[in-house]
Scaffold this active site. Structure first.
Site, PDB file in Angstrom:
ATOM      1  CB  CYS A   1      52.522  24.278  42.586  1.00  0.00           C
ATOM      2  SG  CYS A   1      53.480  24.594  44.504  1.00  0.00           S
TER       3      CYS A   1
ATOM      4  CB  CYS B   1      55.014  26.811  43.975  1.00  0.00           C
ATOM      5  SG  CYS B   1      55.407  25.502  43.647  1.00  0.00           S
ATOM      6  CG  ASP B   2      53.511  28.916  40.280  1.00  0.00           C
ATOM      7  OD1 ASP B   2      54.196  29.039  40.468  1.00  0.00           O
ATOM      8  OD2 ASP B   2      52.942  28.009  40.266  1.00  0.00           O
TER       9      ASP B   2
HETATM   10  P1  FAD Z   1      62.587  17.237  41.057  1.00  0.00           P
HETATM   11  O1  FAD Z   1      62.749  18.247  40.680  1.00  0.00           O
HETATM   12  O2  FAD Z   1      61.495  16.330  40.063  1.00  0.00           O
HETATM   13  O3  FAD Z   1      63.573  16.413  39.378  1.00  0.00           O
HETATM   14  C1  FAD Z   1      64.004  14.860  39.623  1.00  0.00           C
HETATM   15  C2  FAD Z   1      65.220  14.459  38.552  1.00  0.00           C
HETATM   16  O4  FAD Z   1      65.530  13.167  38.562  1.00  0.00           O
HETATM   17  C3  FAD Z   1      64.444  14.842  37.302  1.00  0.00           C
HETATM   18  O5  FAD Z   1      65.326  16.316  36.617  1.00  0.00           O
HETATM   19  C4  FAD Z   1      64.243  13.721  36.067  1.00  0.00           C
HETATM   20  O6  FAD Z   1      64.888  14.298  34.922  1.00  0.00           O
HETATM   21  C5  FAD Z   1      65.555  12.545  37.012  1.00  0.00           C
HETATM   22  N1  FAD Z   1      65.673  11.884  36.813  1.00  0.00           N
HETATM   23  C6  FAD Z   1      64.486  10.970  37.265  1.00  0.00           C
HETATM   24  N2  FAD Z   1      64.715   9.474  37.087  1.00  0.00           N
HETATM   25  C7  FAD Z   1      65.325   9.259  36.936  1.00  0.00           C
HETATM   26  C8  FAD Z   1      66.526   8.695  36.216  1.00  0.00           C
HETATM   27  N3  FAD Z   1      65.562   6.715  36.415  1.00  0.00           N
HETATM   28  N4  FAD Z   1      67.789   8.496  35.681  1.00  0.00           N
HETATM   29  C9  FAD Z   1      68.348   9.497  35.798  1.00  0.00           C
HETATM   30  N5  FAD Z   1      67.178  10.536  36.272  1.00  0.00           N
HETATM   31  C10 FAD Z   1      65.953  10.862  36.806  1.00  0.00           C
HETATM   32  N6  FAD Z   1      59.149  24.439  44.243  1.00  0.00           N
HETATM   33  C11 FAD Z   1      59.418  25.609  45.486  1.00  0.00           C
HETATM   34  O7  FAD Z   1      59.666  25.464  46.824  1.00  0.00           O
HETATM   35  N7  FAD Z   1      59.242  27.176  44.395  1.00  0.00           N
HETATM   36  C12 FAD Z   1      58.796  27.392  43.714  1.00  0.00           C
HETATM   37  O8  FAD Z   1      58.076  28.442  43.350  1.00  0.00           O
HETATM   38  C13 FAD Z   1      58.261  25.985  42.669  1.00  0.00           C
HETATM   39  N8  FAD Z   1      57.443  26.113  41.661  1.00  0.00           N
HETATM   40  C14 FAD Z   1      57.250  24.824  40.577  1.00  0.00           C
HETATM   41  C15 FAD Z   1      56.842  25.066  39.709  1.00  0.00           C
HETATM   42  C16 FAD Z   1      56.334  23.645  39.004  1.00  0.00           C
HETATM   43  C17 FAD Z   1      55.656  24.482  37.881  1.00  0.00           C
HETATM   44  C18 FAD Z   1      56.385  22.998  39.229  1.00  0.00           C
HETATM   45  C19 FAD Z   1      56.195  21.596  38.720  1.00  0.00           C
HETATM   46  C20 FAD Z   1      57.297  22.576  40.622  1.00  0.00           C
HETATM   47  C21 FAD Z   1      57.169  23.892  41.056  1.00  0.00           C
HETATM   48  N9  FAD Z   1      57.828  23.907  42.789  1.00  0.00           N
HETATM   49  C22 FAD Z   1      58.482  24.564  43.187  1.00  0.00           C
HETATM   50  C23 FAD Z   1      58.374  22.333  43.601  1.00  0.00           C
HETATM   51  C24 FAD Z   1      59.578  21.862  43.181  1.00  0.00           C
HETATM   52  O9  FAD Z   1      60.635  21.775  41.679  1.00  0.00           O
HETATM   53  C25 FAD Z   1      59.854  20.734  43.692  1.00  0.00           C
HETATM   54  O10 FAD Z   1      59.414  20.290  44.879  1.00  0.00           O
HETATM   55  C26 FAD Z   1      61.078  19.835  43.370  1.00  0.00           C
HETATM   56  O11 FAD Z   1      61.812  20.183  42.046  1.00  0.00           O
HETATM   57  C27 FAD Z   1      61.768  18.158  43.789  1.00  0.00           C
HETATM   58  O12 FAD Z   1      63.077  18.474  43.951  1.00  0.00           O
HETATM   59  P2  FAD Z   1      63.358  16.879  43.813  1.00  0.00           P
HETATM   60  O13 FAD Z   1      64.762  16.829  44.043  1.00  0.00           O
HETATM   61  O14 FAD Z   1      62.910  15.953  44.733  1.00  0.00           O
HETATM   62  O15 FAD Z   1      63.309  16.403  42.236  1.00  0.00           O
END
Ligand code: FAD
Length: 332
Positions: free
Chosen positions: A155, A158-159
């Site tokens: 990303c 992000c980084d």
């Molecule tokens: P996610 O964060 O992907 O979480 C989904 C969750 O659902 C997970 O915990 C998973 O275990 C759970 N889950 C999935 N399937 C199931 C199931 N069947 N039953 C129960 N639980 C389940 N964004 C920023 O804004 N700033 C940053 O600096 C930044 N840095 C990042 C660094 C890294 C290394 C990464 C990988 C991403 C980064 N991002 C950053 C992006 C950001 O993390 C994502 O956009 C955000 O977390 C997405 O949120 P979400 O709620 O859609 O899902």
């Protein structure tokens, strides 16, 4: 309130909730905060590590978050997600540290099963928010695990601005629009950006490709793949490259490697039930989180392949909660 029906009625002796949220990233927890404050008693499944689903989502795999508003000094990713969770629970969300392994969206109330309980009676909910997130595709290169988040990232937004990449040579892997966009973005921070493209042409749109090729801070290395990530044990400082035509190998000293080879939305649970696009992202009605099934909403990265940020995920989690609230009150 009695379980709502939409076609046939499922009988269940287990928990029935007005709304179940599957996923515990910024989208799921933001939806939970709104729904709990609206007295809808949400149940949130946060995933269980042993099944490969780490509670708290993608931000628990990173270090400092500098672009989440409200934290002017930055905040560590796991700490931010602890705060999200605490806020959900404070207003009454029932957070369950288990994975939902099966769901039946064919009728309301919707039925779902926890991992390991697929042969038991299902639990049911009148509305469902899918907030299962996505994960960046990785290549499994030699040395990748060692330098993941220590020079390797998926990303740029992000980084890209972190000190280890500033004024340093960087590389991007990929040939599509994301790669072009990430490489162009990284020229703001890096001293030079190399784009490694396996083929002899870019898949990016004409306009993005032109922007990339005209940028004096970008060099495209055609027919080139990375084979190994090397460093000093703490941080990445070199890539081993291979020309796929000639087989020639060489070093590319870089301090950052950004994967732009796509993401995998976590939609296995709902595949063949909800409309998804060709990459598996859940399709929602534009401007809403409504999926192809009434009563089922999708928020966060699982339905967003464009922005993929914590704040946009939280924003769509809020939208999903307000849409659930409206639907359930209309049906009361
Ligand atoms: P996610 O964060 O992907 O979480 C989904 C969750 O659902 C997970 O915990 C998973 O275990 C759970 N889950 C999935 N399937 C199931 C199931 N069947 N039953 C129960 N639980 C389940 N964004 C920023 O804004 N700033 C940053 O600096 C930044 N840095 C990042 C660094 C890294 C290394 C990464 C990988 C991403 C980064 N991002 C950053 C992006 C950001 O993390 C994502 O956009 C955000 O977390 C997405 O949120 P979400 O709620 O859609 O899902």
């Amino acid at each position: 309130m009695a379980p709502l029906t939409n076609g046939s009625v499922h009988k269940s002796t287990k928990i029935h909730s007005k709304v179940v949220i599957i996923g515990s990233g910024p989208a799921g927890h933001t939806a939970a905060v709104y729904l709990a404050r609206a007295n809808l008693n949400p149940v949130l499944f946060e995933g269980f590590m042993a099944n490969g689903f780490a509670a708290g989502g993608q931000l628990t795999t990173t270090t400092e978050i500098e672009n989440y508003p409200g934290f002017p000094k930055g905040i560590m990713g796991p700490e931010l997600m602890d705060k999200f969770r605490e806020q959900s629970i404070r207003f009454g969300t029932q957070v369950i540290t288990e994975t939902v392994s099966k769901i039946d969206l064919s009728a309301r109330p919707f039925r779902y099963w926890r991992e390991g309980q697929e042969d038991e009676e299902p639990e049911t909910a009148d509305a469902v928010i899918i907030a299962t997130g996505a994960s960046a595709k990785r290549l499994g290169l030699k040395g990748e695990d060692m330098y993941w988040q220590s020079g390797i990232s998926a990303c740029a937004v992000c980084d890209g601005a972190v000190p280890i990449f500033r004024n340093k040579p960087l590389a991007v892997i990929g040939g599509g629009d994301s790669a072009a966009e990430e490489a162009t973005y990284l020229t703001k921070y890096g001293s030079h950006v190399y784009v490694l493209v396996r083929r002899g042409e870019l898949r990016a749109s004409k306009i993005m490709a032109k922007r990339l090729m005209n940028n004096p801070k970008i060099t495209v290395l055609w027919h080139t793949v990375a084979t190994e990530c090397q460093g000093d044990g703490d941080l990445l400082n070199n890539l081993r490259l291979k020309n796929v035509f000639t087989g020639e190998e060489k070093d590319l000293p870089v301090n950052g490697l950004f994967y732009a080879i796509g993401h995998e939305p976590a939609t296995a649970l709902v595949r063949n039930q909800l409309h998804t696009d060709e990459e598996g992202y859940i399709i929602t009605v534009p401007g809403t989180t409504q999926t192809s099934i009434k009563g089922v909403f999708a928020a966060g990265d699982v339905q967003d392949k464009r922005y993929r940020q914590a704040i946009t995920s939280a924003g769509s989690g809020c939208m999903a909660a307000l849409e659930v609230e409206r639907l359930l009150s209309e049906e009361e």
